[in-house]
Design a protein around this motif. Structure first.
Motif, PDB file in Angstrom:
ATOM      1  N   ARG A   1       0.976  -1.257  -0.003  1.00 29.38           N
ATOM      2  CA  ARG A   1       0.094  -0.019  -0.175  1.00 29.38           C
ATOM      3  C   ARG A   1       0.767   1.184   0.114  1.00 29.38           C
ATOM      4  NH1 ARG A   1      -5.325   0.138   3.674  1.00 29.38           N
ATOM      5  NH2 ARG A   1      -6.539  -1.162   2.291  1.00 29.38           N
ATOM      6  N   GLN A   2       0.897   1.964  -0.981  1.00 28.06           N
ATOM      7  CA  GLN A   2       1.907   3.036  -1.181  1.00 28.06           C
ATOM      8  C   GLN A   2       1.973   4.068  -0.006  1.00 28.06           C
ATOM      9  OE1 GLN A   2       1.787   5.364  -4.679  1.00 28.06           O
ATOM     10  NE2 GLN A   2       1.707   3.528  -6.149  1.00 28.06           N
TER      11      GLN A   2
ATOM     12  N   ASN B   1      -6.323 -13.101  -7.410  1.00 28.98           N
ATOM     13  CA  ASN B   1      -6.168 -14.013  -6.364  1.00 28.98           C
ATOM     14  C   ASN B   1      -6.958 -13.309  -5.011  1.00 28.98           C
ATOM     15  OD1 ASN B   1      -5.242 -16.392  -5.590  1.00 28.98           O
ATOM     16  ND2 ASN B   1      -3.497 -15.893  -4.679  1.00 28.98           N
ATOM     17  N   ARG B   2      -7.535 -12.208  -5.328  1.00 27.97           N
ATOM     18  CA  ARG B   2      -7.856 -11.399  -4.158  1.00 27.97           C
ATOM     19  C   ARG B   2      -9.351 -11.713  -4.020  1.00 27.97           C
ATOM     20  NH1 ARG B   2      -5.014  -5.651  -4.113  1.00 27.97           N
ATOM     21  NH2 ARG B   2      -6.277  -5.198  -5.947  1.00 27.97           N
ATOM     22  N   ASP B   3     -10.049 -11.068  -2.824  1.00 36.01           N
ATOM     23  CA  ASP B   3     -11.571 -11.347  -2.610  1.00 36.01           C
ATOM     24  C   ASP B   3     -12.210 -10.567  -3.614  1.00 36.01           C
ATOM     25  OD1 ASP B   3     -10.911 -12.921  -0.595  1.00 36.01           O
ATOM     26  OD2 ASP B   3     -10.574 -11.454   0.957  1.00 36.01           O
ATOM     27  N   ASN B   4     -11.771  -9.237  -3.697  1.00 34.18           N
ATOM     28  CA  ASN B   4     -12.780  -8.506  -4.497  1.00 34.18           C
ATOM     29  C   ASN B   4     -12.092  -7.392  -5.312  1.00 34.18           C
ATOM     30  OD1 ASN B   4     -11.994  -6.241  -2.684  1.00 34.18           O
ATOM     31  ND2 ASN B   4     -13.704  -7.497  -1.444  1.00 34.18           N
TER      32      ASN B   4
ATOM     33  N   ALA C   1     -10.455  -4.349  -6.695  1.00 36.63           N
ATOM     34  CA  ALA C   1      -9.646  -3.102  -5.781  1.00 36.63           C
ATOM     35  C   ALA C   1      -8.532  -2.760  -6.603  1.00 36.63           C
ATOM     36  CB  ALA C   1      -9.339  -3.388  -4.455  1.00 36.63           C
ATOM     37  N   ASN C   2      -8.060  -1.590  -6.417  1.00 32.03           N
ATOM     38  CA  ASN C   2      -6.841  -0.990  -7.010  1.00 32.03           C
ATOM     39  C   ASN C   2      -5.535  -1.752  -6.535  1.00 32.03           C
ATOM     40  OD1 ASN C   2      -7.107   0.388  -4.350  1.00 32.03           O
ATOM     41  ND2 ASN C   2      -4.885   1.101  -4.472  1.00 32.03           N
TER      42      ASN C   2
ATOM     43  N   ASP D   1      -1.523  -1.677  -5.581  1.00 28.81           N
ATOM     44  CA  ASP D   1      -0.240  -0.917  -5.391  1.00 28.81           C
ATOM     45  C   ASP D   1       0.756  -2.120  -5.260  1.00 28.81           C
ATOM     46  OD1 ASP D   1      -1.740   1.201  -5.157  1.00 28.81           O
ATOM     47  OD2 ASP D   1      -1.389   1.713  -3.209  1.00 28.81           O
TER      48      ASP D   1
ATOM     49  N   GLY E   1       4.072   1.631  -7.782  1.00 25.38           N
ATOM     50  CA  GLY E   1       3.219   2.035  -8.787  1.00 25.38           C
ATOM     51  C   GLY E   1       1.793   1.606  -8.229  1.00 25.38           C
ATOM     52  N   ARG E   2       1.013   1.904  -9.053  1.00 27.61           N
ATOM     53  CA  ARG E   2      -0.589   1.752  -8.862  1.00 27.61           C
ATOM     54  C   ARG E   2      -1.266   1.522 -10.122  1.00 27.61           C
ATOM     55  NH1 ARG E   2      -3.344   5.919  -5.207  1.00 27.61           N
ATOM     56  NH2 ARG E   2      -2.343   4.699  -3.396  1.00 27.61           N
TER      57      ARG E   2
ATOM     58  N   ARG F   1      -8.449   0.571  -9.727  1.00 29.88           N
ATOM     59  CA  ARG F   1      -9.359  -0.467 -10.002  1.00 29.88           C
ATOM     60  C   ARG F   1     -10.070  -0.854 -11.273  1.00 29.88           C
ATOM     61  NH1 ARG F   1     -15.180  -0.890  -8.305  1.00 29.88           N
ATOM     62  NH2 ARG F   1     -15.525  -2.573  -6.853  1.00 29.88           N
ATOM     63  N   LYS F   2     -10.287   0.292 -12.036  1.00 30.64           N
ATOM     64  CA  LYS F   2     -10.813   0.421 -13.316  1.00 30.64           C
ATOM     65  C   LYS F   2     -10.084  -0.340 -14.140  1.00 30.64           C
ATOM     66  CE  LYS F   2     -13.289   3.362 -16.515  1.00 30.64           C
ATOM     67  NZ  LYS F   2     -13.448   4.665 -16.858  1.00 30.64           N
TER      68      LYS F   2
ATOM     69  N   GLN G   1     -16.931 -12.814  -4.922  1.00 33.75           N
ATOM     70  CA  GLN G   1     -17.257 -11.693  -5.016  1.00 33.75           C
ATOM     71  C   GLN G   1     -16.393 -10.712  -6.095  1.00 33.75           C
ATOM     72  OE1 GLN G   1     -19.480  -9.583  -3.101  1.00 33.75           O
ATOM     73  NE2 GLN G   1     -18.901  -8.120  -4.710  1.00 33.75           N
TER      74      GLN G   1
ATOM     75  N   ASP H   1      -5.430  -4.303   0.127  1.00 37.45           N
ATOM     76  CA  ASP H   1      -6.481  -3.809  -0.974  1.00 37.45           C
ATOM     77  C   ASP H   1      -6.973  -5.150  -1.602  1.00 37.45           C
ATOM     78  OD1 ASP H   1      -5.963  -1.136  -0.616  1.00 37.45           O
ATOM     79  OD2 ASP H   1      -4.223  -1.057  -1.648  1.00 37.45           O
ATOM     80  N   GLY H   2      -8.495  -5.062  -1.778  1.00 38.65           N
ATOM     81  CA  GLY H   2      -9.046  -6.202  -2.415  1.00 38.65           C
ATOM     82  C   GLY H   2      -9.216  -7.325  -1.437  1.00 38.65           C
ATOM     83  N   MET H   3      -8.836  -7.400  -0.271  1.00 42.68           N
ATOM     84  CA  MET H   3      -9.060  -8.456   0.733  1.00 42.68           C
ATOM     85  C   MET H   3      -9.972  -7.933   1.674  1.00 42.68           C
ATOM     86  SD  MET H   3      -6.906 -10.488  -0.822  1.00 42.68           S
ATOM     87  CE  MET H   3      -6.961 -11.924   0.222  1.00 42.68           C
ATOM     88  N   GLU H   4     -11.037  -8.859   1.816  1.00 43.92           N
ATOM     89  CA  GLU H   4     -11.963  -8.587   2.987  1.00 43.92           C
ATOM     90  C   GLU H   4     -11.123  -8.713   4.269  1.00 43.92           C
ATOM     91  OE1 GLU H   4     -15.454  -8.952   2.882  1.00 43.92           O
ATOM     92  OE2 GLU H   4     -15.700  -8.476   1.026  1.00 43.92           O
TER      93      GLU H   4
ATOM     94  N   ARG I   1       1.177  12.322  -8.567  1.00 41.76           N
ATOM     95  CA  ARG I   1       1.116  11.248  -9.589  1.00 41.76           C
ATOM     96  C   ARG I   1      -0.193  10.638  -9.471  1.00 41.76           C
ATOM     97  NH1 ARG I   1       5.549   7.126  -8.787  1.00 41.76           N
ATOM     98  NH2 ARG I   1       3.814   6.377  -7.622  1.00 41.76           N
TER      99      ARG I   1
END
Lengths: 160, 302
Positions: A9-10, A63-66, A68-69, A71, A127-128, A131-132, A155, B181-184, B288
């Motif tokens: 997480r940046q 590999n994630r739950d939902n 999201a962006n 990083d 980098g990031r 989500r889109k 999900q 991020d992306g984890m419940e 940025r």
């Protein structure tokens, strides 16, 4: 020289003067949240090209739950020897087989090594992917068959 | 007056009896006043408040859906309630008389409802006020609730007072979680449930809780990420307003989390605010990231 990627997480890696309570060159304690070991091992992915990087990022997003962006930090292994850290290849567990082959583990890490590793990660390229972007690239990877749709979490599938 | 003991059966605000002990059925726990007070109003208020304990950690939808009148009474008579679900503490203040300003605080019993014991599945507890940091967040003369950025008067919104308590407890618990991020997470599930159930009131309450100085920045950042990514059309406007406001936070971690939330919402309406944020941002990293959000919103608009 080899490069490795790890999801972060940046904001946990912001330094002085962005956070004026930090000393120059100091890192936030929260940065260790991005280097949490399990069984004293840390998971990283080898990236030898921009293509590798993009594929690893999407494999990890899959590999994630939902949705999201994502990083990430890409860092060199040049200091691994000095720190006494060895990267050992182990098959990963993402829905992308090729990405799984790029998976490495840093094993038997000590607290001191994790702290020193944090310094290495902090100097890497951060980098990031929004989500889109994750959504569109993941959809493309599923269509191309590089990501196994059947292995996505419910999900995440719904978010797509 | 002898203590009111709350037993394990109740009359709900809809008048439906729950005859079985929740301790036996596992459905929750109702309550009945063994020594009901004389005034129906007060009894009704207790019923409303007790209804809040019928689901572990969750406020049943029907309570707000079916007890508007009761809540109106609560509001007009300046009675309010508070439940700290995590600690399972039950807190209730009742007016000692209609229209009077003095309060009966079950935590510091005076009259006429003191003390109240609440029979819970795990233990019987005496009530006491929950706290935010070192301060009670319950509104009273000595410790008035700070006004949040929404400017909503807590006295006018019993539902918001309840949510403030729930959110505060959730925020405190969340400090022990490591978010990715992306984890419940337990916190994200709780937060999403609260937003989906309570809509804009929840967003107002979140805004208020985030105004507290003691709020953990990592938790606050997680809140903003969740606020942006939740699929809840009903709160779209208030969520965006909250995120845009947080772009002006003095803490770069909050600003970045807000920008992530705004990117997730992908609403071009935010473009101008993001553009302004890019211009005033001093952090290279954040500048940025904000520029990426602006590029995305402009592409969406086209």
């Amino acid at each position: 020289m080899t490069y490795f990627l790890r999801v972060i997480r940046q904001t946990r890696w912001l330094k002085y003067p962005d956070l004026d309570w930090l000393p120059v060159g100091g890192l936030q304690g929260d940065a260790l949240g991005d280097l949490q070991t399990t069984g004293n091992a840390l998971s990283i992915f080898k990236v030898e090209s921009e293509t590798d990087k993009e594929r690893v990022v999407i494999g990890l997003a899959a590999n994630r739950d939902n949705l999201a962006n994502l990083d990430y930090a890409v860092f060199e292994d040049s200091l691994f020897n000095t720190l006494g850290i060895a990267a050992e290849q182990r098959e990963g567990a993402t829905p992308d087989i090729q990405v799984n082959n790029l998976h490495y583990e840093l094993r038997n890490l000590t607290v001191g090594q994790v702290a020193q590793l944090a310094q290495v990660v902090s100097t890497g390229e951060h980098g990031r992917i929004s989500r889109k972007q994750v959504k569109s690239q993941l959809q493309a990877a599923i269509s191309a068959g590089t990501v196994d749709r059947g292995r996505l979490k419910p999900q995440l599938l719904k978010d797509l | 007056m002898s203590p009111l003991v709350i037993a394990s059966t109740t009359t709900t605000p809809q008048g439906k009896h729950r005859p079985t002990s929740p301790l036996e059925t596992g459905e929750g726990y109702g309550a009945r006043l063994l020594e009901p007070p004389g005034e129906a109003l007060e009894h009704q208020i207790l019923d409303v408040a007790l209804a809040m304990t019928t689901e572990d950690h969750e406020l049943p939808d029907w309570m707000f859906a079916n007890t508007t009148g009761s809540l109106g009474d609560l509001q007009n008579r300046r009675a309010y309630y508070r439940v700290d679900p995590s600690a399972r503490l039950f807190y209730l203040r009742l007016p000692s008389g209609r229209g009077k300003a003095n309060w009966v605080d079950v935590a510091e019993p005076r009259t006429p409802f003191s003390p109240i014991s609440v029979l819970l599945p795990t233990r019987a507890v005496r009530v006491k006020p929950p706290v935010v940091g070192s301060e009670s967040i319950l509104p009273d003369r000595a410790h008035p609730l700070p006004q949040g950025a929404t400017g909503v008067d807590v006295y006018n919104s019993p539902q918001e007072v309840y949510l403030l308590g729930r959110l505060n407890a959730a925020f405190v618990e969340a400090v022990d979680e490591v978010f990715a991020d992306g984890m419940e997470s337990a916190f994200s599930r709780k937060l999403r449930w609260i937003i989906r159930t309570h809509g804009d009131v929840a967003i107002h309450a979140i805004d208020r809780v985030m105004e507290f100085e003691q709020v953990n920045v990592e938790v606050a950042g997680e809140v903003l990420r969740q606020v942006g990514s939740i699929a809840d059309p009903q709160t779209r406007h208030s969520r965006l307003i909250l995120l845009l406001r947080k772009l002006e936070s003095t803490d770069p971690r909050i600003r970045d989390a807000a920008s992530i939330g705004i990117a997730a919402m992908d609403n071009p309406v935010a473009s101008e605010s993001i553009r302004a944020a890019v211009e005033r941002e001093r952090s290279t990293v954040l500048k940025r990231n904000l520029q990426l959000v602006l590029d995305q919103l402009q592409a969406t608009q086209q």
